[in-house]
Design an enzyme around this catalytic site. Sequence first.
Site, mmCIF file in Angstrom:
data_model
loop_
_atom_site.group_PDB
_atom_site.id
_atom_site.type_symbol
_atom_site.label_atom_id
_atom_site.label_comp_id
_atom_site.label_asym_id
_atom_site.label_seq_id
_atom_site.Cartn_x
_atom_site.Cartn_y
_atom_site.Cartn_z
ATOM 1 N N ASP A 280 -6.949 -2.835 4.326
ATOM 2 C CA ASP A 280 -7.765 -1.993 3.454
ATOM 3 C C ASP A 280 -8.976 -2.790 2.967
ATOM 4 O OD1 ASP A 280 -8.231 0.335 1.784
ATOM 5 O OD2 ASP A 280 -7.597 -0.900 0.096
ATOM 6 N N ASP B 267 -7.057 -15.344 2.978
ATOM 7 C CA ASP B 267 -8.174 -15.844 2.150
ATOM 8 C C ASP B 267 -9.172 -16.617 2.999
ATOM 9 O OD1 ASP B 267 -5.893 -17.402 2.381
ATOM 10 O OD2 ASP B 267 -6.144 -18.468 0.498
ATOM 11 N N LYS C 151 -0.481 -13.861 4.975
ATOM 12 C CA LYS C 151 -0.386 -14.854 3.901
ATOM 13 C C LYS C 151 1.017 -15.455 3.985
ATOM 14 C CE LYS C 151 -2.084 -16.745 0.108
ATOM 15 N NZ LYS C 151 -3.285 -17.572 0.056
ATOM 16 N N TYR D 58 0.811 -1.219 0.000
ATOM 17 C CA TYR D 58 0.000 0.000 0.000
ATOM 18 C C TYR D 58 0.848 1.274 0.000
ATOM 19 C CZ TYR D 58 -4.596 2.076 0.618
ATOM 20 O OH TYR D 58 -5.764 2.739 0.420
#
Length: 350
Positions: free
Chosen positions: A231, A207, A174, A126
């Site tokens: 976000d 996920d 992740k 980001y």
Amino acid sequence: MASKYTVTLIPGDGTGPELVEAARLVLEATGLAFEWDVQPAGLDVLEKEGTPLPERVLRSIRQNRVALKGPITTPVGSGFRSVNVALRQELDLYANLRPAKSYPGVRSRYQGIDLVVVRENTEDLYAGIEHWVIPGEAAESIKIITRRASERIVRFAFEYARENRRRMVTAVHKANIMKLTDGLFLEVARQVATEYPDIEFNDRIVDNMSMQLVQRPEEYDVLVMPNLYGDILSDLASGLVGGLGVAPGANIGDGIAVFEPVHGSAPKYAGQGKVNPTATILSGMLMLRWLGEEAAAAAVEAAVAEVIAAGECVTYDLKERRDDPTAVSTMEMASEIAKRVRERMRTAVA
Ligand code: NAD
């Protein structure tokens, strides 16, 4: 005489100015003394001052240590950097706090949700560090995760959990694929967690977390994660409680903070006085809590909840049908909330 708070007020652009006016009305109804240091920033300022974020805005926030901000438009593909991202980086507002709480009366698929997303606010993909590898053919974006930033955001999440009597912190990552970057974030999260034996800790792959938030959101409490996942998942969390119109936010650093709704400037509604002021008013409520004004914060939250539950003095988006002619304006809804805040503060003093 109660203490006086000097607060930098950034009206923003699009629907920002009308929303910030609504929040100001409600905050003043608490009876606390506010002095507003109004500092325009955004698209209109770019035309007049050559930059959307003049130095005077940063100077004011550095001096006052606290700001309430309306949304600011970032044109897609334009040359200038997002004012919102620049503010967070310049002032080192490293924690982005986004509570997602159900208020009865807001139409939503879920009830009883009370989640808090703690998003790292300064690094990760980001930060937007990108370049062309082969112009027009291949581009590269650099994901930076540091021990220092990971440690302070995870610590912030645990401290928040402790202060607000929350039971659990979940680190989202992740690390199975991003073994170095997200691996470092997870390693640090596990280390910090050992210092807080009173708070349960677990971790989820992003996920899987997305699916679980849709299926079993009530099982989660405080979620902490790197910037980009934050976000995305904080918008998902807003969706669980009825959408962006009711989702407040705070950008917090060490002894300095900027409070703003999660939503953007909704430019198509600018100047119509019809958008929902709840997210901005609740951002003001987070500001009161950060200032240590717990009674005033509780009065604002209760007044918002009452007005939404009654369902009469609410904006179009909170009505069952969006074309309901009984929908009220932004300022009418804020005035009703302000009236109830005044009543609550009077009863508390009596
Ligand atoms: P948006 O949040 O402005 O709007 C998304 C949808 O939500 C729209 O349908 C809008 O009508 C609705 N909505 C938003 N706020 C609402 C409210 N208070 N009441 C009722 N409905 C509301 O998102 P966008 O259209 O993607 O972004 C518009 C601009 O805002 C962009 O330039 C974006 O960069 C900027 N933005 C700024 C901030 C910020 O200042 N922190 C955050 C997000 C987006």
